[in-house]
Design a protein around this motif. Structure first.
Motif, PDB file in Angstrom:
ATOM      1  N   TRP A  15       0.828  -1.205   0.000  1.00 44.42           N
ATOM      2  CA  TRP A  15       0.000   0.000   0.000  1.00 44.42           C
ATOM      3  C   TRP A  15       0.868   1.263   0.000  1.00 44.42           C
ATOM      4  O   TRP A  15       0.575   2.221  -0.712  1.00 44.42           O
ATOM      5  CB  TRP A  15      -0.941  -0.013   1.198  1.00 44.42           C
ATOM      6  CG  TRP A  15      -1.800   1.215   1.315  1.00 44.42           C
ATOM      7  CD1 TRP A  15      -1.800   2.134   2.320  1.00 44.42           C
ATOM      8  CD2 TRP A  15      -2.779   1.669   0.369  1.00 44.42           C
ATOM      9  NE1 TRP A  15      -2.715   3.121   2.073  1.00 44.42           N
ATOM     10  CE2 TRP A  15      -3.339   2.871   0.875  1.00 44.42           C
ATOM     11  CE3 TRP A  15      -3.244   1.172  -0.847  1.00 44.42           C
ATOM     12  CZ2 TRP A  15      -4.326   3.573   0.201  1.00 44.42           C
ATOM     13  CZ3 TRP A  15      -4.230   1.892  -1.517  1.00 44.42           C
ATOM     14  CH2 TRP A  15      -4.755   3.060  -1.000  1.00 44.42           C
ATOM     15  N   LEU A  16       1.958   1.230   0.757  1.00 41.59           N
ATOM     16  CA  LEU A  16       2.869   2.376   0.768  1.00 41.59           C
ATOM     17  C   LEU A  16       3.522   2.558  -0.602  1.00 41.59           C
ATOM     18  O   LEU A  16       3.674   3.693  -1.081  1.00 41.59           O
ATOM     19  CB  LEU A  16       3.944   2.190   1.842  1.00 41.59           C
ATOM     20  CG  LEU A  16       3.475   2.343   3.290  1.00 41.59           C
ATOM     21  CD1 LEU A  16       4.598   1.949   4.249  1.00 41.59           C
ATOM     22  CD2 LEU A  16       3.032   3.782   3.560  1.00 41.59           C
ATOM     23  N   LEU A  17       3.907   1.465  -1.248  1.00 44.80           N
ATOM     24  CA  LEU A  17       4.520   1.558  -2.576  1.00 44.80           C
ATOM     25  C   LEU A  17       3.530   2.098  -3.598  1.00 44.80           C
ATOM     26  O   LEU A  17       3.901   2.886  -4.477  1.00 44.80           O
ATOM     27  CB  LEU A  17       5.050   0.192  -3.012  1.00 44.80           C
ATOM     28  CG  LEU A  17       6.236  -0.366  -2.217  1.00 44.80           C
ATOM     29  CD1 LEU A  17       6.629  -1.735  -2.756  1.00 44.80           C
ATOM     30  CD2 LEU A  17       7.425   0.581  -2.278  1.00 44.80           C
ATOM     31  N   ARG A  19       1.284   4.138  -3.003  1.00 44.48           N
ATOM     32  CA  ARG A  19       1.218   5.576  -2.708  1.00 44.48           C
ATOM     33  C   ARG A  19       2.529   6.285  -3.009  1.00 44.48           C
ATOM     34  O   ARG A  19       2.713   7.444  -2.664  1.00 44.48           O
ATOM     35  CB  ARG A  19       0.833   5.778  -1.242  1.00 44.48           C
ATOM     36  CG  ARG A  19      -0.563   5.267  -0.900  1.00 44.48           C
ATOM     37  CD  ARG A  19      -0.819   5.312   0.588  1.00 44.48           C
ATOM     38  NE  ARG A  19      -0.671   6.671   1.118  1.00 44.48           N
ATOM     39  CZ  ARG A  19      -0.661   6.979   2.407  1.00 44.48           C
ATOM     40  NH1 ARG A  19      -0.785   6.014   3.317  1.00 44.48           N
ATOM     41  NH2 ARG A  19      -0.536   8.224   2.801  1.00 44.48           N
ATOM     42  N   MET A  20       3.461   5.543  -3.649  1.00 42.20           N
ATOM     43  CA  MET A  20       4.778   6.073  -4.038  1.00 42.20           C
ATOM     44  C   MET A  20       5.617   6.449  -2.819  1.00 42.20           C
ATOM     45  O   MET A  20       6.392   7.409  -2.842  1.00 42.20           O
ATOM     46  CB  MET A  20       4.623   7.284  -4.976  1.00 42.20           C
ATOM     47  CG  MET A  20       3.699   7.068  -6.153  1.00 42.20           C
ATOM     48  SD  MET A  20       4.249   5.727  -7.249  1.00 42.20           S
ATOM     49  CE  MET A  20       5.640   6.501  -8.062  1.00 42.20           C
ATOM     50  N   ASP A  21       5.480   5.669  -1.764  1.00 39.81           N
ATOM     51  CA  ASP A  21       6.236   5.882  -0.536  1.00 39.81           C
ATOM     52  C   ASP A  21       7.278   4.770  -0.423  1.00 39.81           C
ATOM     53  O   ASP A  21       6.923   3.593  -0.233  1.00 39.81           O
ATOM     54  CB  ASP A  21       5.295   5.862   0.668  1.00 39.81           C
ATOM     55  CG  ASP A  21       5.986   6.261   1.967  1.00 39.81           C
ATOM     56  OD1 ASP A  21       7.221   6.133   2.047  1.00 39.81           O
ATOM     57  OD2 ASP A  21       5.291   6.696   2.899  1.00 39.81           O
ATOM     58  N   ALA A  22       8.548   5.125  -0.533  1.00 40.20           N
ATOM     59  CA  ALA A  22       9.623   4.132  -0.540  1.00 40.20           C
ATOM     60  C   ALA A  22       9.759   3.380   0.782  1.00 40.20           C
ATOM     61  O   ALA A  22      10.431   2.344   0.840  1.00 40.20           O
ATOM     62  CB  ALA A  22      10.953   4.808  -0.880  1.00 40.20           C
ATOM     63  N   ARG A  23       9.129   3.873   1.841  1.00 39.72           N
ATOM     64  CA  ARG A  23       9.173   3.151   3.113  1.00 39.72           C
ATOM     65  C   ARG A  23       8.525   1.776   2.993  1.00 39.72           C
ATOM     66  O   ARG A  23       8.770   0.892   3.822  1.00 39.72           O
ATOM     67  CB  ARG A  23       8.471   3.950   4.202  1.00 39.72           C
ATOM     68  CG  ARG A  23       9.227   5.188   4.659  1.00 39.72           C
ATOM     69  CD  ARG A  23       8.435   5.934   5.712  1.00 39.72           C
ATOM     70  NE  ARG A  23       7.128   6.359   5.193  1.00 39.72           N
ATOM     71  CZ  ARG A  23       6.166   6.859   5.958  1.00 39.72           C
ATOM     72  NH1 ARG A  23       6.354   6.985   7.267  1.00 39.72           N
ATOM     73  NH2 ARG A  23       5.007   7.223   5.426  1.00 39.72           N
ATOM     74  N   GLY A  24       7.720   1.586   1.947  1.00 39.25           N
ATOM     75  CA  GLY A  24       7.077   0.294   1.745  1.00 39.25           C
ATOM     76  C   GLY A  24       8.072  -0.843   1.598  1.00 39.25           C
ATOM     77  O   GLY A  24       7.764  -1.991   1.978  1.00 39.25           O
ATOM     78  N   ARG A 158       2.306   1.364 -10.497  1.00 42.32           N
ATOM     79  CA  ARG A 158       2.892   2.242  -9.477  1.00 42.32           C
ATOM     80  C   ARG A 158       4.013   1.525  -8.715  1.00 42.32           C
ATOM     81  O   ARG A 158       5.071   2.096  -8.453  1.00 42.32           O
ATOM     82  CB  ARG A 158       1.813   2.701  -8.514  1.00 42.32           C
ATOM     83  CG  ARG A 158       0.644   3.431  -9.142  1.00 42.32           C
ATOM     84  CD  ARG A 158       0.757   4.919  -9.098  1.00 42.32           C
ATOM     85  NE  ARG A 158       0.667   5.472  -7.774  1.00 42.32           N
ATOM     86  CZ  ARG A 158       0.589   6.796  -7.548  1.00 42.32           C
ATOM     87  NH1 ARG A 158       0.564   7.632  -8.575  1.00 42.32           N
ATOM     88  NH2 ARG A 158       0.531   7.267  -6.327  1.00 42.32           N
ATOM     89  N   MET A 162       8.156   2.244  -8.659  1.00 43.39           N
ATOM     90  CA  MET A 162       8.975   2.390  -7.456  1.00 43.39           C
ATOM     91  C   MET A 162      10.197   1.474  -7.505  1.00 43.39           C
ATOM     92  O   MET A 162      11.260   1.811  -6.989  1.00 43.39           O
ATOM     93  CB  MET A 162       8.134   2.074  -6.216  1.00 43.39           C
ATOM     94  CG  MET A 162       7.069   3.104  -5.902  1.00 43.39           C
ATOM     95  SD  MET A 162       7.762   4.737  -5.512  1.00 43.39           S
ATOM     96  CE  MET A 162       8.643   4.390  -3.987  1.00 43.39           C
TER      97      MET A 162
END
Length: 199
Positions: A15-17, A19-24, A158, A162
């Motif tokens: 879900w984080l990925l 949302r383009m959040d590398a913490r995923g 998406r 990433m």
């Protein structure tokens, strides 16, 4: 086999990925061991897959003569189709990655794709349940199925962005490579193995 808590953890990473959040990436095991463990996603998906198989069996029997019966062989053939859908697209994607020298991306791609298919399979099973238990819902289910397909394509693209970076043409090709063979393989193998309803 990953526990339910671990699967939740992996899905949170996806879900984080999306949302383009590398913490995923911190939520996912993208080692070689993690790639092998990601195929436990098949077992986690079995309940939803089983629902789809039972619905397909009913559709098959409805289209066949009344005396037609299905047994274990019918489900074994469906299992072969399912196995091909889990294994062949990643192999094709791996070849594409090698050609374009993105071989190091193979492991995280397999991990994320396998776990992404878990919620996708359960959402598909909900649509099957809608068709079975809600009279006259086939039209709505078809629209929702299209929406689910588009959402899966969007989410996968998406995630691949990433992993692979901003290479739109490559990411688009890779997305199609991971999804389109499933559709073609399913249709071809079901017909070849004799588990496709005639008509």
């Amino acid at each position: 086999m990953p526990t339910f808590r671990e699967v939740q953890y992996y899905l949170s990473g996806l879900w984080l990925l999306i949302r383009m959040d590398a913490r995923g990436f911190q939520y996912l095991d993208i080692s070689d061991r993690g790639m092998l463990r990601s195929f436990w996603a098949i077992l986690w998906s079995l309940p939803s897959i089983g629902i789809s198989w039972l619905w397909w069996q009913q559709a098959y029997l409805t289209a066949m003569p009344p005396e037609t019966s299905t047994g274990l062989a019918f489900f074994l053939r469906l299992a072969l189709v399912e196995a091909a859908n889990w294994l062949i697209p990643p192999i094709l994607a791996g070849l594409l990655l090698l050609v374009f020298r993105f071989g190091d991306k193979f492991t995280p791609i397999v991990v994320t794709v396998n776990w992404l298919f878990v919620p996708a399979n359960y959402l598909n099973a909900l649509l099957v349940a809608m068709i079975v238990f809600v009279p006259g819902s086939k039209g709505l289910a078809a629209l929702l199925s299209l929406a689910l397909t588009m959402a899966t394509i969007f989410a996968l693209a998406r995630i691949l962005r990433m992993i692979c970076g901003t290479h739109p043409l490559f990411v688009g090709t890779l997305t199609l490579m991971l999804l389109i063979p499933n559709l073609l393989l399913t249709d071809f193998l079901q017909r070849f193995l004799g588990v496709y309803p005639p008509g």
